[in-house]
Design a protein around this motif. Structure first.
Motif, PDB file in Angstrom:
ATOM      1  N   ARG A  83       0.910  -1.336  -0.245  1.00 30.56           N
ATOM      2  CA  ARG A  83       0.361   0.217  -0.052  1.00 30.56           C
ATOM      3  C   ARG A  83       1.076   1.334  -0.194  1.00 30.56           C
ATOM      4  O   ARG A  83       2.635   1.472   0.781  1.00 30.56           O
ATOM      5  CB  ARG A  83      -0.610  -0.549   1.648  1.00 30.56           C
ATOM      6  N   VAL A  84       0.404   2.200  -0.853  1.00 25.93           N
ATOM      7  CA  VAL A  84       1.171   4.068  -0.833  1.00 25.93           C
ATOM      8  C   VAL A  84       0.065   5.022  -0.383  1.00 25.93           C
ATOM      9  O   VAL A  84      -1.365   4.394  -1.322  1.00 25.93           O
ATOM     10  CB  VAL A  84       1.412   3.833  -2.052  1.00 25.93           C
ATOM     11  N   ILE A  85       0.503   5.654   0.615  1.00 24.21           N
ATOM     12  CA  ILE A  85      -0.411   6.774   0.813  1.00 24.21           C
ATOM     13  C   ILE A  85       0.523   8.266   1.026  1.00 24.21           C
ATOM     14  O   ILE A  85       1.174   8.055   1.072  1.00 24.21           O
ATOM     15  CB  ILE A  85      -1.107   6.398   2.253  1.00 24.21           C
ATOM     16  N   GLY A  86      -1.213   9.230  -0.010  1.00 19.44           N
ATOM     17  CA  GLY A  86       0.526  10.163  -0.027  1.00 19.44           C
ATOM     18  C   GLY A  86      -0.994  11.509   0.292  1.00 19.44           C
ATOM     19  O   GLY A  86      -2.494  11.091   0.431  1.00 19.44           O
ATOM     20  N   ASN A  87      -0.306  12.493  -0.190  1.00 16.60           N
ATOM     21  CA  ASN A  87      -0.946  13.427  -0.779  1.00 16.60           C
ATOM     22  C   ASN A  87      -1.356  14.398  -1.430  1.00 16.60           C
ATOM     23  O   ASN A  87      -0.036  13.838  -2.028  1.00 16.60           O
ATOM     24  CB  ASN A  87      -0.904  14.562   0.853  1.00 16.60           C
ATOM     25  N   ASP A  88      -1.822  14.858  -2.606  1.00 17.90           N
ATOM     26  CA  ASP A  88      -2.357  15.864  -3.383  1.00 17.90           C
ATOM     27  C   ASP A  88      -1.543  14.519  -4.585  1.00 17.90           C
ATOM     28  O   ASP A  88      -0.558  15.297  -5.151  1.00 17.90           O
ATOM     29  CB  ASP A  88      -0.763  17.197  -3.291  1.00 17.90           C
ATOM     30  N   GLU A  89      -2.191  14.312  -5.660  1.00 18.41           N
ATOM     31  CA  GLU A  89      -1.647  13.107  -6.355  1.00 18.41           C
ATOM     32  C   GLU A  89      -1.274  13.934  -7.389  1.00 18.41           C
ATOM     33  O   GLU A  89      -0.698  13.559  -7.877  1.00 18.41           O
ATOM     34  CB  GLU A  89      -4.162  12.760  -6.856  1.00 18.41           C
TER      35      GLU A  89
ATOM     36  N   LYS B 172       6.639   6.123   1.195  1.00 20.12           N
ATOM     37  CA  LYS B 172       6.945   4.330   2.326  1.00 20.12           C
ATOM     38  C   LYS B 172       5.890   3.856   1.323  1.00 20.12           C
ATOM     39  O   LYS B 172       4.892   3.897   0.816  1.00 20.12           O
ATOM     40  CB  LYS B 172       6.801   4.766   3.592  1.00 20.12           C
ATOM     41  N   VAL B 173       6.657   2.174   1.174  1.00 17.66           N
ATOM     42  CA  VAL B 173       5.685   1.729   0.958  1.00 17.66           C
ATOM     43  C   VAL B 173       5.349   0.368   1.854  1.00 17.66           C
ATOM     44  O   VAL B 173       6.129  -0.228   2.395  1.00 17.66           O
ATOM     45  CB  VAL B 173       5.962   0.361  -0.240  1.00 17.66           C
ATOM     46  N   LEU B 174       3.535   0.239   2.224  1.00 18.20           N
ATOM     47  CA  LEU B 174       3.770  -0.429   3.561  1.00 18.20           C
ATOM     48  C   LEU B 174       3.243  -1.883   3.239  1.00 18.20           C
ATOM     49  O   LEU B 174       2.508  -2.619   1.725  1.00 18.20           O
ATOM     50  CB  LEU B 174       1.838   0.134   4.129  1.00 18.20           C
ATOM     51  N   ARG B 175       4.282  -2.901   3.846  1.00 16.72           N
ATOM     52  CA  ARG B 175       3.710  -4.279   3.353  1.00 16.72           C
ATOM     53  C   ARG B 175       3.389  -4.843   4.255  1.00 16.72           C
ATOM     54  O   ARG B 175       3.399  -4.897   5.706  1.00 16.72           O
ATOM     55  CB  ARG B 175       5.853  -5.033   3.121  1.00 16.72           C
TER      56      ARG B 175
END
Length: 333
Positions: A278-284, A327-330
């Motif tokens: 999973r990848v989470i972020g802001n401002d696509e 970060k890649v959440l694994r």
């Protein structure tokens, strides 16, 4: 001699990140407005050539010295790609338009290196799926989830494409003809379980072309869960056709340009057999630009093989996350 890098729309919302990433190269910025390109260059301290080019009716003489062509605006046909193939060039497109990408995939690309699927979906979702598949027992079915924040601002082309998809059935490798928002799933964002529904992002079709023993399906939702559920209800009630009404489209555009609810978050995940990346972020839009900039660096510094290439052919998930800084959440054990 072909030795220049042309970026069409390199001063735009996403293209500006590619231009900054390639600052110092033999750049040519192309578009319809010299005034806008000049203002962008002055603001960002960029010194390069400007060429006025209309992609609907290109002056081919302006491309005679171009080795690498990067397109950051939507197109309605594939003549630029055909030109690149005829002249053995390198081509990259940041579009997420599934119709256009499918048209490109149907071409016989044998001389050019054509790189597609650069962004969030397609892009990051492809890399997540490619990496997750290494941990799976096949045959397997992978769910790709895309969550977009209603508080983020979206451009006209992205909004128009999304509205079109609401009312357009599509063909899936396993499920055949599907209506959008007809199949239900869910994914976890922090401590919330958000509903997601099948949607015609092209990442699933790109991935399904390459694997016979893994099926990929993309699901889409918003950070405001009731809006996702509302669209599902609209589909079940056979009411999605209202999104073809001009006044509805106008109201949605105004809302998505000046959002009043939700956040600017985004999330992409690949999930199967209890394993998750999973990848989470802001401002696509900014994130897409940073990803595209890193891929563009590889493009101009490497010798790529001819043919249609996807993001996983150019850069790895680990390399991209390190260079962009996400970060890649694994959960893969």
């Amino acid at each position: 001699m072909r030795n220049k890098i042309m970026i069409i729309g390199g001063h735009g919302q996403v293209g500006q990140y590619i231009t900054r990433a390639l600052k110092g190269e033999a750049l040519v910025l192309a578009g319809r407005s010299q005034e806008k390109i000049t203002a962008f260059m002055k603001t960002n301290g960029i010194d390069c050539e400007i060429r006025i080019l209309d992609i609907k009716d290109p002056d081919w003489t302006l491309l005679e010295d171009v080795k690498t062509l990067i397109v950051c605006v939507d197109q309605t046909d594939t003549k630029l790609i055909k030109y690149c193939n005829e002249n053995g060039m390198v081509y990259m497109d940041i579009t997420a338009n599934s119709d256009f990408i499918n048209h490109v995939l149907a071409l016989d690309i044998n001389q050019a290196s054509v790189v597609l699927g650069i962004g969030l979906a397609p892009g990051i979702t492809n890399l997540l799926a490619h990496e997750l598949t290494k941990y799976l027992i096949t045959p397997a079915e992978v769910q790709l989830h895309v969550i977009l924040g209603m508080g983020d601002k979206h451009g006209d082309e992205a909004i128009s494409w999304t509205l079109k998809q609401f009312t357009s059935p599509y063909i899936h490798k396993k499920y055949k003809k599907l209506k959008p928002f007809s199949m239900t799933s869910a994914t976890r964002y922090k401590n919330k379980l958000l509903p997601t529904y099948n949607f015609n992002f092209v990442d699933q079709h790109m991935l399904n072309r390459r694997k016979d023993d893994v099926i990929y399906t993309t699901y889409f939702g918003f950070d405001v869960a009731f809006l996702s559920r509302f669209l599902h209800f609209m589909q079940k009630a056979n009411m999605m056709h209202v999104f073809q009404w001009k006044w509805i489209q106008s109201a949605i555009r105004k809302t998505m340009k000046k959002p009043i609810i939700g956040s600017d978050m985004f999330m992409a995940s690949a999930e199967a057999q209890g394993k998750i990346l999973r990848v989470i972020g802001n401002d696509e839009a900014r994130f897409t630009g940073l990803v595209a900039g890193e891929v563009a660096k590889v493009l101009v510094s490497s010798n790529l093989q001819p043919g249609c290439l996807f993001i996983e052919d150019v850069i790895s998930l680990d390399q991209l996350s390190k260079n962009v800084g996400f970060k890649v959440l694994r959960k893969v054990k």
